[in-house]
Design a protein around this motif. Sequence first.
Motif, PDB file in Angstrom:
ATOM      1  N   THR A  10     -58.320  68.436 -51.439  1.00  0.00           N
ATOM      2  CA  THR A  10     -56.962  68.608 -51.984  1.00  0.00           C
ATOM      3  C   THR A  10     -56.831  67.785 -53.266  1.00  0.00           C
ATOM      4  OG1 THR A  10     -55.856  66.705 -50.987  1.00  0.00           O
ATOM      5  CG2 THR A  10     -56.061  68.658 -49.599  1.00  0.00           C
ATOM      6  N   HIS A  13     -57.125  63.929 -53.581  1.00  0.00           N
ATOM      7  CA  HIS A  13     -58.408  63.235 -53.728  1.00  0.00           C
ATOM      8  C   HIS A  13     -59.053  63.549 -55.081  1.00  0.00           C
ATOM      9  CE1 HIS A  13     -58.227  62.062 -49.579  1.00  0.00           C
ATOM     10  NE2 HIS A  13     -58.277  63.303 -49.137  1.00  0.00           N
ATOM     11  N   TYR A  15     -57.612  64.397 -58.225  1.00  0.00           N
ATOM     12  CA  TYR A  15     -57.086  63.834 -59.476  1.00  0.00           C
ATOM     13  C   TYR A  15     -57.373  62.348 -59.637  1.00  0.00           C
ATOM     14  CZ  TYR A  15     -55.205  68.377 -60.437  1.00  0.00           C
ATOM     15  OH  TYR A  15     -55.109  69.719 -60.689  1.00  0.00           O
ATOM     16  N   ASN A 124     -54.226  56.278 -49.547  1.00  0.00           N
ATOM     17  CA  ASN A 124     -53.124  56.155 -48.586  1.00  0.00           C
ATOM     18  C   ASN A 124     -53.115  54.796 -47.893  1.00  0.00           C
ATOM     19  OD1 ASN A 124     -52.040  58.940 -48.745  1.00  0.00           O
ATOM     20  ND2 ASN A 124     -54.158  59.404 -48.231  1.00  0.00           N
ATOM     21  N   ARG A 166     -53.970  60.238 -64.021  1.00  0.00           N
ATOM     22  CA  ARG A 166     -54.515  60.750 -65.277  1.00  0.00           C
ATOM     23  C   ARG A 166     -53.850  60.016 -66.443  1.00  0.00           C
ATOM     24  NH1 ARG A 166     -53.368  66.910 -63.661  1.00  0.00           N
ATOM     25  NH2 ARG A 166     -52.240  65.927 -61.958  1.00  0.00           N
ATOM     26  N   THR A 193     -42.696  70.735 -57.064  1.00  0.00           N
ATOM     27  CA  THR A 193     -44.072  70.936 -56.576  1.00  0.00           C
ATOM     28  C   THR A 193     -44.157  70.485 -55.126  1.00  0.00           C
ATOM     29  OG1 THR A 193     -44.848  68.727 -57.145  1.00  0.00           O
ATOM     30  CG2 THR A 193     -45.157  70.408 -58.817  1.00  0.00           C
ATOM     31  N   GLY A 195     -46.901  69.284 -53.558  1.00  0.00           N
ATOM     32  CA  GLY A 195     -48.263  68.755 -53.451  1.00  0.00           C
ATOM     33  C   GLY A 195     -49.246  69.784 -53.976  1.00  0.00           C
ATOM     34  N   SER A 196     -50.536  69.537 -53.809  1.00  0.00           N
ATOM     35  CA  SER A 196     -51.516  70.407 -54.449  1.00  0.00           C
ATOM     36  C   SER A 196     -51.616  71.781 -53.770  1.00  0.00           C
ATOM     37  CB  SER A 196     -52.886  69.733 -54.474  1.00  0.00           C
ATOM     38  OG  SER A 196     -53.305  69.403 -53.171  1.00  0.00           O
ATOM     39  N   ALA A 224     -44.020  75.029 -59.157  1.00  0.00           N
ATOM     40  CA  ALA A 224     -45.348  75.447 -58.676  1.00  0.00           C
ATOM     41  C   ALA A 224     -45.233  75.670 -57.171  1.00  0.00           C
ATOM     42  CB  ALA A 224     -46.384  74.379 -58.980  1.00  0.00           C
ATOM     43  N   LEU A 255     -49.803  74.274 -61.311  1.00  0.00           N
ATOM     44  CA  LEU A 255     -49.652  73.729 -62.658  1.00  0.00           C
ATOM     45  C   LEU A 255     -50.909  72.972 -63.048  1.00  0.00           C
ATOM     46  CD1 LEU A 255     -46.031  72.353 -62.291  1.00  0.00           C
ATOM     47  CD2 LEU A 255     -46.755  74.098 -63.925  1.00  0.00           C
ATOM     48  N   MET A 258     -49.786  69.037 -65.463  1.00  0.00           N
ATOM     49  CA  MET A 258     -48.767  68.149 -64.911  1.00  0.00           C
ATOM     50  C   MET A 258     -48.253  67.114 -65.927  1.00  0.00           C
ATOM     51  SD  MET A 258     -47.865  69.140 -61.949  1.00  0.00           S
ATOM     52  CE  MET A 258     -46.979  67.805 -61.210  1.00  0.00           C
ATOM     53  N   GLY A 273     -47.106  63.005 -51.182  1.00  0.00           N
ATOM     54  CA  GLY A 273     -48.518  62.594 -51.213  1.00  0.00           C
ATOM     55  C   GLY A 273     -48.661  61.404 -52.163  1.00  0.00           C
ATOM     56  N   SER A 276     -49.050  62.160 -56.009  1.00  0.00           N
ATOM     57  CA  SER A 276     -47.806  62.655 -56.612  1.00  0.00           C
ATOM     58  C   SER A 276     -46.844  61.491 -56.854  1.00  0.00           C
ATOM     59  CB  SER A 276     -47.125  63.676 -55.697  1.00  0.00           C
ATOM     60  OG  SER A 276     -47.920  64.831 -55.608  1.00  0.00           O
ATOM     61  N   TYR A 292     -44.328  65.594 -46.120  1.00  0.00           N
ATOM     62  CA  TYR A 292     -44.983  66.541 -45.203  1.00  0.00           C
ATOM     63  C   TYR A 292     -45.001  65.884 -43.826  1.00  0.00           C
ATOM     64  CZ  TYR A 292     -48.745  69.388 -43.217  1.00  0.00           C
ATOM     65  OH  TYR A 292     -49.491  70.209 -42.425  1.00  0.00           O
ATOM     66  N   GLN A 300     -46.777  60.266 -45.239  1.00  0.00           N
ATOM     67  CA  GLN A 300     -46.001  60.655 -46.429  1.00  0.00           C
ATOM     68  C   GLN A 300     -44.596  60.055 -46.393  1.00  0.00           C
ATOM     69  OE1 GLN A 300     -46.026  64.547 -48.028  1.00  0.00           O
ATOM     70  NE2 GLN A 300     -48.237  64.557 -48.275  1.00  0.00           N
ATOM     71  N   ASN A 303     -45.013  56.579 -47.436  1.00  0.00           N
ATOM     72  CA  ASN A 303     -45.198  56.521 -48.901  1.00  0.00           C
ATOM     73  C   ASN A 303     -43.855  56.606 -49.626  1.00  0.00           C
ATOM     74  OD1 ASN A 303     -47.967  56.717 -48.515  1.00  0.00           O
ATOM     75  ND2 ASN A 303     -48.127  58.853 -49.144  1.00  0.00           N
TER      76      ASN A 303
END
Length: 369
Positions: A10, A13, A15, A124, A166, A193, A195-196, A224, A255, A258, A273, A276, A292, A300, A303
Amino acid sequence: MRVIVTGGGTGGHIYPALAIARGLRDKVQDCEILYVGTRQGMEAKLVPEAGWRFSGVSGQGLPRKMSWESLKTVARSFQALWQTKEILRHFGPDLVVGTGGYVSGPVVLTAAMFGIPTLLHEQNALPGITNRILARVVKRVTVTFPESLPRFRADGKAVLTGLPVRPDIGKVSRAAGAKHFSLRPERLTLLVTGGSRGARTLNQAMLTVLEKLALRSEVQVIWATGSNTYQETLDGLRRRGIDWERPNWRILEYLKDMPQAYAAADLCLSRAGAASLAELMAAGKPSVLIPYPFAAENHQEYNARALVEAGAARLILDKELTGQRLWQEVEGLLADRALLGRMGAAARGLAQPEALSKIVDLCLETAWK
Ligand SMILES: CC(=O)N[C@H]1[C@@H](OP(=O)(O)OP(=O)(O)OC[C@H]2O[C@@H](n3ccc(=O)[nH]c3=O)[C@H](O)[C@@H]2O)O[C@H](CO)[C@@H](O)[C@@H]1O
């Protein structure tokens, strides 16, 4: 210097692995990077598209119950070990960096067995199974949350760094972000979004939000849906008689851009996530988070709490998510630009901008000591 980065399954992991690859390439002259992933995973598409060299191995996550299908999976895992050995022999890395997900297992394990320096990143608070096993054989573990340190600390390998995002997230101007999507920079913009992989419940609730926003052309939307639920989402819009092909809406499967999407956004609706959330902080964006509910040990929601407590985000539990509830939150927030500004500043206050450089330094130390 030659580095293999590996992580997959996913975006959460992939990005961070790409961020580390970019950080290393920016810091070290003549740094050659090879990304190793599975041929079936999202990484097989995303990584080459992002311009990185990619090698695929067989395999997918290990099964929880035994069956004929799961025996085949185990066989593919052995195949992956063999293929990894060949990749390591040909590429000859000075360092292997793993960010979790199934593929990290065989690649980091084989590298460690051959005495190649290895480093892990855990996104995580509750470490995933792959990283928990690999931590025993690697030289270094870098973690996002202080709470995960005791789970690795016994031999002093683990270091708190934060999650690398990034480098261009948070650096794109609002005007450039809006222009990228052919939207208008002066207008309020909602970024959605799940998540992925997308989030079905969020997509369902978004149908009601778009029904309302269809009457408000001054609000722009970038959404997305996730590839698996794109078609059903469009069908849902059609059933409600909502024309989704509008100049102020961008409804896409995924997307690839991002950094520009965050730059254009005034408010983000998202799953929670770890990657994100780190990006929302780096970009300094206010958010409504819908964790989630089936993530391991409900991580999550855990988080999301940090952002909520800092006043950077609102929380809606998945079981309480309805279109009406989401619209209530979105309508209230879009009406209060000052509040959005304060929430965005609170998000930025939680960012860990030094995470990437800390990890890059640890990579160099691990490879060369
Ligand atoms: C269901 C589940 O267990 N999800 C886990 C998974 O989530 P998931 O893979 O969804 O990970 P995150 O939400 O952490 O990250 C998603 C990544 O995908 C990117 N993105 C997303 C949508 C899009 O259209 N384009 C795009 O580029 C985001 O910018 C981000 O970099 O990995 C995370 C990090 O280990 C965990 O915290 C999550 O709990």
